[in-house]
Write a protein that holds these residues in place. Structure first.
Motif, PDB file in Angstrom:
ATOM      1  N   ARG A  51     -43.206  10.088  74.079  1.00 20.30           N
ATOM      2  CA  ARG A  51     -43.475   9.962  75.197  1.00 20.30           C
ATOM      3  C   ARG A  51     -42.948   8.999  75.608  1.00 20.30           C
ATOM      4  O   ARG A  51     -42.045   8.878  77.241  1.00 20.30           O
ATOM      5  N   TRP A  54     -39.028   9.962  76.776  1.00 13.67           N
ATOM      6  CA  TRP A  54     -39.135  11.088  77.987  1.00 13.67           C
ATOM      7  C   TRP A  54     -39.325   9.996  79.266  1.00 13.67           C
ATOM      8  O   TRP A  54     -38.382  10.302  79.939  1.00 13.67           O
ATOM      9  N   PHE A  55     -40.103   9.251  79.111  1.00 11.50           N
ATOM     10  CA  PHE A  55     -40.590   8.481  80.252  1.00 11.50           C
ATOM     11  C   PHE A  55     -38.672   7.767  80.971  1.00 11.50           C
ATOM     12  O   PHE A  55     -38.749   7.713  82.137  1.00 11.50           O
ATOM     13  N   PHE A 113     -43.945  16.608  71.407  1.00  7.26           N
ATOM     14  CA  PHE A 113     -43.328  15.851  72.237  1.00  7.26           C
ATOM     15  C   PHE A 113     -41.987  15.693  71.466  1.00  7.26           C
ATOM     16  O   PHE A 113     -41.639  14.766  73.323  1.00  7.26           O
ATOM     17  N   TYR A 116     -39.446  17.246  73.853  1.00  2.00           N
ATOM     18  CA  TYR A 116     -39.985  17.189  75.208  1.00  2.00           C
ATOM     19  C   TYR A 116     -39.109  16.078  75.341  1.00  2.00           C
ATOM     20  O   TYR A 116     -37.881  15.656  76.876  1.00  2.00           O
ATOM     21  N   GLY A 117     -39.020  14.735  74.067  1.00  2.60           N
ATOM     22  CA  GLY A 117     -38.203  13.830  74.604  1.00  2.60           C
ATOM     23  C   GLY A 117     -37.028  13.660  73.892  1.00  2.60           C
ATOM     24  O   GLY A 117     -36.248  13.040  75.545  1.00  2.60           O
ATOM     25  N   HIS A 183     -48.755  21.636  75.620  1.00  3.45           N
ATOM     26  CA  HIS A 183     -47.215  21.320  76.028  1.00  3.45           C
ATOM     27  C   HIS A 183     -46.333  21.743  74.980  1.00  3.45           C
ATOM     28  O   HIS A 183     -45.398  21.402  75.143  1.00  3.45           O
ATOM     29  N   TRP A 303     -55.657   9.181  82.303  1.00  3.27           N
ATOM     30  CA  TRP A 303     -55.045  10.260  82.575  1.00  3.27           C
ATOM     31  C   TRP A 303     -55.718  11.448  83.992  1.00  3.27           C
ATOM     32  O   TRP A 303     -54.179  12.424  84.265  1.00  3.27           O
ATOM     33  N   CYS A 371     -49.934   5.535  76.762  1.00  2.87           N
ATOM     34  CA  CYS A 371     -48.850   5.909  76.701  1.00  2.87           C
ATOM     35  C   CYS A 371     -48.281   5.511  78.405  1.00  2.87           C
ATOM     36  O   CYS A 371     -48.802   6.439  79.272  1.00  2.87           O
ATOM     37  N   TYR A 373     -46.523   8.130  80.114  1.00  2.00           N
ATOM     38  CA  TYR A 373     -45.719   9.472  79.939  1.00  2.00           C
ATOM     39  C   TYR A 373     -46.847  10.393  81.195  1.00  2.00           C
ATOM     40  O   TYR A 373     -46.225  10.602  82.132  1.00  2.00           O
ATOM     41  N   HIS A 374     -48.366   9.901  81.612  1.00  4.33           N
ATOM     42  CA  HIS A 374     -49.068  10.385  82.661  1.00  4.33           C
ATOM     43  C   HIS A 374     -49.381  10.131  83.983  1.00  4.33           C
ATOM     44  O   HIS A 374     -48.651  10.130  84.652  1.00  4.33           O
ATOM     45  N   ARG A 377     -45.605   9.699  84.618  1.00  6.26           N
ATOM     46  CA  ARG A 377     -44.848  10.878  85.085  1.00  6.26           C
ATOM     47  C   ARG A 377     -45.335  11.017  87.309  1.00  6.26           C
ATOM     48  O   ARG A 377     -44.539  11.680  87.635  1.00  6.26           O
TER      49      ARG A 377
END
Length: 388
Positions: A51, A54-55, A113, A116-117, A183, A303, A371, A373-374, A377
């Motif tokens: 995550r 990804w971020f 995930f 995703y990343g 996910h 989140w 994290c 991520y939420h 994002r």
């Protein structure tokens, strides 16, 4: 709201997570307690690392700040060196602070995930190795982690099925869960966006069919959460946060697929979900975490508030006549500013606050599930949507 959220991203969330970089052992520190003390020898959750990857990759795409790409590369190198199981394939659940395999469970959620990343990192860096890794994980999920009816979830290191306690809650032991499927869809969507792989496209159509026919409950206008192998719901649970998150993520998937007929069909379902969360859960300021057997759990989890903004903004963009969704997003941001963001120097967001806005002092600021991520994002979504 847009300017405030961008300022918070630049001066709050990004510096906080940069500050958790571990330059000695790689990756990012895995735990910060409520007292803001960092445990540098705490385990490093591979989901947390994916995550973060990804971020920073996604933030770099939006902000074009090369320091963000450097952070993403740091996360990528740790993932590649320590989180991937070179012997049996797939991604571990967690490793020790210095990268030794710790929890060797192979969970479908975790593989998703990582896809995703890696997909976001490929998009940011152009590193074809990252895309190759993402595709190989997609192939692994499709080969080893599903059956003829959909996706299974928990496996040991050698991919033998095990109990799914990691993604089972509320007194269940679920064989399948809404959360994992959501996910997997999300990871596959990002992979398809950057690769155009026809196999991934086909998988996304299959997932959307499962969501619309097995997960979604049209009578209650919500998703069911935990299931046995035959998709029988195991508990009367309304996860408000997952429903508002799923509403916009499903819409994003249909947008990326570019199928107008599918978007129209699925869009009716996601509008029902967003509308129901607005009516049933949103109290004019915030969203409680869930309702079980018609009893609402009143905690305002970090989140859930962030995904509420994403979901209501998406619903407003698709239905601009419904100004109440825009006002709901603004109200959620006001609530987050007042109660959820920890104002103490060196902190980020509280895990949750109670219905009176009092933070949970027994919950950490960072751990394997907590994290950027939420909330990160949400900031990126608000900036790029630029809804005013």
């Amino acid at each position: 709201m847009v300017s405030e959220i961008k300022e918070h991203l630049l001066n709050g969330i990004i510096p906080f997570w940069k500050g958790l970089r571990d330059d000695e052992f790689g990756g990012y520190y895995g735990y910060m307690g409520y007292d803001l003390a960092v445990d540098k020898k705490y385990e490093k959750g591979c989901i947390l690392n994916s995550r973060i990857l990804w971020f920073f990759s996604s933030a770099y795409k939006v902000l074009v700040d090369k320091t963000l790409l450097s952070e993403a590369t740091h996360a990528y190198e740790f993932l590649k060196k320590y989180c991937i199981d070179d012997e049996y394939g797939g991604v571990f659940w967690s490793v020790s602070y210095d990268g030794k395999p710790l929890d060797t469970t192979k969970h479908t959620y975790n593989q998703a995930f990582t896809i995703y990343g890696l997909s976001a990192y490929f998009d940011a860096s152009g590193d074809w190795e990252a895309l190759k890794m993402a595709i190989s994980l997609y192939e692994l999920i499709e080969k080893k982690m599903r059956d003829e009816r959909g996706y299974l979830e928990a496996f040991d290191r050698e991919f033998k099925p095990v109990s799914n306690e990691k993604l089972s809650e509320n007194g269940t032991d679920a064989v399948r869960s809404m959360n994992t499927l959501l996910h997997v869809m999300e990871g596959y969507t990002e992979l398809y966006r950057v690769s155009g792989d026809g196999r991934v496209r086909k998988s996304l159509y299959e997932i959307l069919k499962i969501v619309s026919t097995k997960i979604y409950n049209p009578k209650l206008r919500r998703q069911e959460v935990f299931f046995d192998k035959d998709y029988n719901s195991l508990v009367d649970l309304y996860s408000y946060g997952h429903d508002i998150e799923a509403a916009w993520l499903i819409n994003r998937t249909t947008d990326i697929l570019g199928d107008g007929d599918l978007s129209a069909k699925i869009g009716r379902m996601t509008e029902e979900m967003a509308s129901e969360v607005y009516k049933v859960a949103f109290d004019g300021k915030s969203i409680p975490v869930e309702g079980q057997n018609s009893v609402v759990k009143e905690d305002r989890v970090w989140w859930v508030q962030a995904e509420g903004i994403n979901g209501f903004l998406d619903a407003y963009e698709r239905h601009p006549e419904k100004k109440e969704y825009l006002e709901a997003a603004r109200a959620l941001w006001d609530y987050i500013k007042e109660f959820v963001i920890d104002k103490r120097p060196g902190s980020e967001w509280f895990w949750y606050v109670d219905k009176n806005g009092v933070p949970a002092k027994d919950e950490p600021i960072v751990e394997p599930w907590k994290c950027p991520y939420h909330n990160g994002r949400m900031c990126l979504e608000v900036i790029t949507r630029n809804v005013t």
